[in-house]
Design a protein around this motif. Sequence first.
Motif, PDB file in Angstrom:
ATOM      1  N   PRO A 177       0.804  -1.226   0.000  1.00  0.00           N
ATOM      2  CA  PRO A 177       0.000   0.000   0.000  1.00  0.00           C
ATOM      3  C   PRO A 177       0.839   1.280   0.000  1.00  0.00           C
ATOM      4  O   PRO A 177       0.429   2.281  -0.600  1.00  0.00           O
ATOM      5  N   ASP A 178       1.995   1.246   0.642  1.00  0.00           N
ATOM      6  CA  ASP A 178       2.853   2.438   0.639  1.00  0.00           C
ATOM      7  C   ASP A 178       3.334   2.744  -0.778  1.00  0.00           C
ATOM      8  O   ASP A 178       3.340   3.902  -1.212  1.00  0.00           O
ATOM      9  N   GLN A 179       3.756   1.703  -1.486  1.00  0.00           N
ATOM     10  CA  GLN A 179       4.180   1.887  -2.866  1.00  0.00           C
ATOM     11  C   GLN A 179       3.011   2.358  -3.724  1.00  0.00           C
ATOM     12  O   GLN A 179       3.174   3.226  -4.592  1.00  0.00           O
ATOM     13  N   ALA A 180       1.821   1.808  -3.480  1.00  0.00           N
ATOM     14  CA  ALA A 180       0.645   2.188  -4.254  1.00  0.00           C
ATOM     15  C   ALA A 180       0.363   3.681  -4.107  1.00  0.00           C
ATOM     16  O   ALA A 180       0.126   4.391  -5.098  1.00  0.00           O
ATOM     17  N   LYS A 181       0.396   4.182  -2.875  1.00  0.00           N
ATOM     18  CA  LYS A 181       0.117   5.598  -2.643  1.00  0.00           C
ATOM     19  C   LYS A 181       1.169   6.480  -3.292  1.00  0.00           C
ATOM     20  O   LYS A 181       0.843   7.514  -3.907  1.00  0.00           O
ATOM     21  N   GLN A 182       2.437   6.068  -3.191  1.00  0.00           N
ATOM     22  CA  GLN A 182       3.513   6.855  -3.792  1.00  0.00           C
ATOM     23  C   GLN A 182       3.378   6.889  -5.316  1.00  0.00           C
ATOM     24  O   GLN A 182       3.601   7.938  -5.942  1.00  0.00           O
ATOM     25  N   MET A 183       3.015   5.765  -5.905  1.00  0.00           N
ATOM     26  CA  MET A 183       2.842   5.713  -7.359  1.00  0.00           C
ATOM     27  C   MET A 183       1.731   6.664  -7.802  1.00  0.00           C
ATOM     28  O   MET A 183       1.858   7.349  -8.827  1.00  0.00           O
ATOM     29  N   LEU A 184       0.647   6.723  -7.044  1.00  0.00           N
ATOM     30  CA  LEU A 184      -0.445   7.629  -7.392  1.00  0.00           C
ATOM     31  C   LEU A 184      -0.001   9.084  -7.265  1.00  0.00           C
ATOM     32  O   LEU A 184      -0.326   9.926  -8.131  1.00  0.00           O
ATOM     33  N   GLU A 185       0.753   9.393  -6.217  1.00  0.00           N
ATOM     34  CA  GLU A 185       1.246  10.761  -6.056  1.00  0.00           C
ATOM     35  C   GLU A 185       2.185  11.141  -7.191  1.00  0.00           C
ATOM     36  O   GLU A 185       2.097  12.248  -7.749  1.00  0.00           O
ATOM     37  N   ASP A 186       3.080  10.219  -7.555  1.00  0.00           N
ATOM     38  CA  ASP A 186       4.033  10.494  -8.640  1.00  0.00           C
ATOM     39  C   ASP A 186       3.325  10.688  -9.973  1.00  0.00           C
ATOM     40  O   ASP A 186       3.802  11.432 -10.847  1.00  0.00           O
ATOM     41  N   ALA A 187       2.193  10.005 -10.149  1.00  0.00           N
ATOM     42  CA  ALA A 187       1.448  10.089 -11.410  1.00  0.00           C
ATOM     43  C   ALA A 187       0.504  11.290 -11.451  1.00  0.00           C
ATOM     44  O   ALA A 187      -0.171  11.514 -12.463  1.00  0.00           O
ATOM     45  N   GLY A 188       0.452  12.058 -10.362  1.00  0.00           N
ATOM     46  CA  GLY A 188      -0.434  13.214 -10.324  1.00  0.00           C
ATOM     47  C   GLY A 188      -1.901  12.855 -10.193  1.00  0.00           C
ATOM     48  O   GLY A 188      -2.772  13.578 -10.691  1.00  0.00           O
ATOM     49  N   PHE A 189      -2.174  11.759  -9.534  1.00  0.00           N
ATOM     50  CA  PHE A 189      -3.550  11.294  -9.366  1.00  0.00           C
ATOM     51  C   PHE A 189      -4.361  12.313  -8.558  1.00  0.00           C
ATOM     52  O   PHE A 189      -3.880  12.875  -7.563  1.00  0.00           O
ATOM     53  N   ASP A 190      -5.587  12.551  -8.972  1.00  0.00           N
ATOM     54  CA  ASP A 190      -6.481  13.485  -8.295  1.00  0.00           C
ATOM     55  C   ASP A 190      -7.170  12.780  -7.132  1.00  0.00           C
ATOM     56  O   ASP A 190      -8.137  12.044  -7.315  1.00  0.00           O
ATOM     57  N   PHE A 191      -6.689  13.015  -5.932  1.00  0.00           N
ATOM     58  CA  PHE A 191      -7.254  12.357  -4.753  1.00  0.00           C
ATOM     59  C   PHE A 191      -8.595  12.968  -4.334  1.00  0.00           C
ATOM     60  O   PHE A 191      -9.243  12.453  -3.417  1.00  0.00           O
ATOM     61  N   ASN A 192      -9.002  14.047  -4.979  1.00  0.00           N
ATOM     62  CA  ASN A 192     -10.293  14.657  -4.650  1.00  0.00           C
ATOM     63  C   ASN A 192     -11.455  13.996  -5.392  1.00  0.00           C
ATOM     64  O   ASN A 192     -12.619  14.179  -5.017  1.00  0.00           O
ATOM     65  N   GLN A 193     -11.160  13.270  -6.444  1.00  0.00           N
ATOM     66  CA  GLN A 193     -12.220  12.597  -7.197  1.00  0.00           C
ATOM     67  C   GLN A 193     -12.726  11.382  -6.422  1.00  0.00           C
ATOM     68  O   GLN A 193     -12.013  10.813  -5.595  1.00  0.00           O
TER      69      GLN A 193
END
Length: 556
Positions: free
Chosen positions: A382-398
């Motif tokens: 899960p830590d890697q998953a969250k970092q990958m989303l942050e690096d990809a510019g994922f919109d956490f507000n959606q």
Amino acid sequence: MSNWKTRFKFGATIFASTVVLAACGDSAVPGPDDAAGGAEGESSVPQAKEGDTSTLMVGLTNAPDSFNPFYAPGISGKWIQRFMYDSLLVMPEADSWDSALASSFETEDNQTFTIEIDPNANWTDGEPVKADDVAFTLNAIADPQIESSLGTRIAMIEGTDESGVLEEGAESLSGVEVTGDKSLTIKTKTPVDIALMKEFVGFDVLIAPQHIFGEMEPTEIANSEAATQPSVFSGPYKFVEYDNDNYVQLEANEDYYRGAPKIETIYGRIMNGTAMVTEFQAGNLHMAAGGGIGMVPIQDISLLEDIEGLEVKENPSFNGQYMIINNDKFPDPEVRKAFVHAIDRQLTVDNLLEGRGEVLSSMYTSASPYHSDEIEPLAYDPDQAKQMLEDAGFDFNQTLKFGVPTGNAVREQNGNLIQQALTDIGVKVDQQNYDFPTWLQTAQDLDYDIGLMGYGHTVDPNVSTYIQTGATSNNSAIADPVIDDLLAKGNEGTSVDERFPIYEELQQYMQDQAIIVPLYSDSQFSVQVDNLNGGINEYWAGSLYNVHEWTLDPQE
């Protein structure tokens, strides 16, 4: 609309188990008011009668989605259709075929196949089953005006494009030639593995009567009475009625060319898995359909194992459960891979399946001869998953729209686990539960972000129906030329040795791109009374090969 959608043959249609999806112009089985039951559309649920050996009660947890022989996107509908319409070949085991409508199915060069139709095969209205019926069926599947879920099954035949659609400008398949009343040849574009041809064309295609469907305009077939309340068959059983959400009733075809069925009436009774356990305990069911359409919850299997007179067997499965991803909405493979890393799939197998299953690394389970042992499932991190989303510019507000079909208890519970797992890494998820036909329509409309889907697989490794650009059951908006090329190369091989490296490459590429999330494959359980001679085989998909020979012994 994304360009992958433009290659659909006609337009995906399904019908719900409770109401007709009239707004979509869908084909439909009879509604409750059409059932021949009680007053004002009400109907009594059939019950098993003590000492009755003429009626078989079969439990279904998923309602059939189609009686149209050209269109059966769900395995429940296709399974019920097999009672009514025969294929050219039957497949009692995963690597063997026997004659059905085809008394012979031969080739000398793996490209031209000569087929002879059983001289005694007739339709239930007395008309003979002819080679013309086979040619008509194959051409109907390829016709872009006729909705069909079988295009990928005939895509190797000369005269089709890569999706199994008739070549532009052609009026009929150049690779299909009728040579006599009961004989024809089928030519493929290139030499193919005979196992592919026998399974996809010989077994998966159900032959339809030309003298019934051929009289209609192609665009009228889906909504025709013949497709929704069929009356002419070549198989061992005849359709009687469908009482929505309750049962399908079938009656024996006494003139069946392979021998009159021993059991006169079959009811496919529709209920959830918990109710199925109760009905077995009450003696109202003789067997569960299995195969993802008649499933007892894993946690309840032990209850059935304790019932005297009930046999419970555990078998491996070719089928799998997946989290599909709308690739249109999430085109970045790093985002999709992050979703994979966020999910603890081993927890599902250990806890929800009680160890009776496996975590999947690809669309091929360990039962498949094309499963690669070299490819391990992506790790839970899960830590890697969250970092990958942050690096990809994922919109956490959606907020992700997460579709979960009901009817399969483990899948529903797994949906809750996945929602929690994604929430734990900061992804907002709105889980929406649907009955399966409604969810299937939602997925086909791409009106979701992520969702759960069970896929039924063949022994042959061709999975193009789910991942090829424009394929009917491609509900993930996948349009990848690399995948399309690998699928085409896979079909061109004429042996396992030639084809295995291609499908191994496909498995690795699909994991690298994370176009779909393989979750788990659960064991298949055969549950039936011990006085039933017949029933579910280890190879579930071929279990009906001898249904006309099944019998119920009198109980002592």
